[in-house]
Every structure is written in structure tokens, then in C-alpha cells.
Design a protein around this motif. Structure first.
Motif, PDB file in Angstrom:
ATOM      1  N   ASP A  47      -7.978  -9.421 -27.659  1.00 53.15           N
ATOM      2  CA  ASP A  47      -7.970  -8.932 -26.283  1.00 53.15           C
ATOM      3  C   ASP A  47      -7.558  -7.472 -26.195  1.00 53.15           C
ATOM      4  N   ASP A  60      -6.117   3.707 -20.127  1.00 49.34           N
ATOM      5  CA  ASP A  60      -6.278   2.516 -19.296  1.00 49.34           C
ATOM      6  C   ASP A  60      -5.567   1.363 -19.972  1.00 49.34           C
ATOM      7  N   TYR A  61      -5.229   0.360 -19.173  1.00 48.96           N
ATOM      8  CA  TYR A  61      -4.455  -0.767 -19.652  1.00 48.96           C
ATOM      9  C   TYR A  61      -5.031  -2.077 -19.111  1.00 48.96           C
ATOM     10  N   SER A  62      -4.771  -3.151 -19.829  1.00 47.26           N
ATOM     11  CA  SER A  62      -5.099  -4.448 -19.279  1.00 47.26           C
ATOM     12  C   SER A  62      -4.164  -4.734 -18.112  1.00 47.26           C
ATOM     13  N   HIS A  63      -4.612  -5.592 -17.234  1.00 52.67           N
ATOM     14  CA  HIS A  63      -3.812  -5.917 -16.059  1.00 52.67           C
ATOM     15  C   HIS A  63      -2.467  -6.512 -16.460  1.00 52.67           C
ATOM     16  N   SER A  64      -2.456  -7.274 -17.534  1.00 52.63           N
ATOM     17  CA  SER A  64      -1.243  -7.993 -17.917  1.00 52.63           C
ATOM     18  C   SER A  64      -0.138  -7.081 -18.450  1.00 52.63           C
ATOM     19  N   LYS A  66      -0.091  -3.503 -17.648  1.00 57.41           N
ATOM     20  CA  LYS A  66       0.001  -2.275 -16.850  1.00 57.41           C
ATOM     21  C   LYS A  66       1.379  -2.181 -16.207  1.00 57.41           C
ATOM     22  N   ASP A  91       3.545 -11.983 -24.491  1.00 57.69           N
ATOM     23  CA  ASP A  91       3.106 -10.800 -25.230  1.00 57.69           C
ATOM     24  C   ASP A  91       3.086 -11.056 -26.741  1.00 57.69           C
TER      25      ASP A  91
END
Length: 128
Positions: A47, A60-64, A66, A91
Motif C-alpha cells: 500500500d 502526498d500521503y495516504s489518508h490513513s 496524513k 501502522d
């Protein structure tokens, strides 16, 4: 060719912090690559976590993650970092750094197939 080696993983309690490093050798990543972090748990796909553009201006980051994780790089040392704060048990994963060859200095890559080179991974375990 670029070779990537991650370090900095380990065991940490929930709420704690870790900083992952990814050292690049060979071709300078800053010249030709956007850089990213991915993670994978057993039986699941790899992921997206975070990405920084080749010029280092965009990220940019994944929503989880950020707001908790920060990606950065030091082009003078050819090192990519992932600062992870407020860690949660979810995590827990093997974290991989990766390089995506690109002529577009500002483009961000969020999909694993876009990446050409991968490190061997470093285990991060967050206990509750």
C-alpha cells in the motif's frame, strides 16, 4: 542504477515515533526519480504511504497517515526519510522505499507499478 537500503524500523509503543531512512547508492535519485514509501502486511498488497516529487517541492500521503507522517529527502546525502509520529498498531507493517524514474520534476506517483526500484524493507511493529 540506484540501490535502496532502508533502516530505522523497530518496535515502538502506540503513540510513539520512529524515523525511517532510505539510503540510495549508485545513480543520484534526485536527478531522475520521484521517491515513495509503501508498506505491506502478510497476505495483503503493498500500500502507498507517501511520495515526494523529484524536485522535492510536492508531496502526498495516504489518508490513513496524513497529519502523522512526514516524507522528506536530503539530496546532498541521497537519503529519503519518513518521520512517523502518533503511531498506531495498524501502522505495523514492512515499510519499503521506492524510486520512480521520471522526467517530470513535479509529478507524484501513488501506485506501486509506477516504481522501478525497491528496497528490501524494514519492519515496523507498533504495540498497543
Amino acid at each position: 542504477q540506484v540501490q535502496l537500503v532502508e533502516s530505522g524500523g523497530g518496535l515502538v509503543q502506540a503513540g510513539g515515533s520512529l524515523r525511517l531512512s532510505c539510503a540510495a547508492s549508485g545513480e543520484r535519485p534526485s536527478s531522475n526519480f520521484a521517491m515513495g514509501w509503501f508498506r505491506q502486511t502478510p497476505g495483503k498488497e503493498r500500500d502507498f504511504v507517501a511520495v515526494v516529487s523529484r524536485h522535492g517541492i510536492s508531496a502526498d500521503y495516504s489518508h490513513s497517515v496524513k497529519g502523522r507522517f512526514t516524507i522528506s529527502k536530503d539530496d546532498t546525502k541521497s537519503v529519503l526519510y519518513l518521520q512517523m509520529n502518533s503511531l498506531k498498531p495498524e501502522d505495523t507493517a514492512v515499510y519499503y522505499c521506492a524510486a520512480a524514474r521520471t522526467i517530470n520534476a513535479g509529478r507524484l506517483y501513488l501506485n506501486a507499478p509506477d516504481y522501478d526500484i525497491w528496497g528490501q524493507g524494514t519492519q515496523v511493529t507498533v504495540s498497543s
